[in-house]
Design a protein around this motif. Structure first.
Motif: not given
Length: 172
Positions: A69-80, A6-13
């Motif tokens: 709303w903070v993209p950096k935090v959402l990217e960390q969540r995606r990676q986590g 599995v991978s999570i390549p992206s996210f969207r709001s």
């Protein structure tokens, strides 16, 4: 290599007028050479985590409370979340049914790293086995020669046997 990756390549709001905004994570699932994508919200990951704690010791989840709303935090969540899913796959010889359902994977007992069709604690062993239906039925043993008073010739039986066991052989 594991049969499930599995991978999570992206996210969207997502924003709508009914409920406040939320983030949707795209999950790419690869199993036995077949890939599909699903989308899940963090709340669905959280519900999965609660269910998994009943049967296995899942890894830690990324923090629930972040500023969406903070993209950096959402990217960390995606990676986590990606690491969370991958760790479950790596650390469990048999993947729980609830995990496979979360990833929209059909589960079969013959596939390594998957649980049988039934849940370990709710269904009996017999109900979790796959049923097999005959695809070819003979009323008598096709390998025995027909009796002398057989009114039908052996052409049909010969054709079926040759078709199954010798598909490249031309008929006589």
């Amino acid at each position: 290599m594991y049969p499930v990756s599995v991978s999570i390549p992206s996210f969207r709001s997502e924003n709508n007028s009914i409920e406040k905004g939320y983030t949707v994570f795209k999950i790419d699932v690869l199993m036995n050479g077949r890939q599909h994508a699903i989308e899940k919200r963090y709340s669905e990951f959280h519900a999965l985590h609660k269910m998994l704690k009943k049967s296995i010791k899942p890894p830690e989840m990324p923090s629930k409370h972040v500023r969406n709303w903070v993209p950096k935090v959402l990217e960390q969540r995606r990676q986590g979340l990606e690491f969370y899913l991958q760790t479950i796959i790596m650390e469990n010889e048999v993947l729980p049914k609830i995990f496979l359902d979360f990833l929209n994977i059909r589960h079969f007992p013959s596939v390594p790293k998957t649980e049988s069709c039934g849940s370990l604690d709710t269904e009996s062993e017999e109900s979790s086995k796959l049923s097999h239906q005959p695809i070819l039925l003979f009323l008598r043993d096709p390998y025995l020669l027909p009796s002398a008073h057989d009114s039908f010739s052996n052409v049909v039986i010969d054709g079926v046997i040759h078709g199954i066991f010798y598909p490249d052989l031309q008929p006589r």
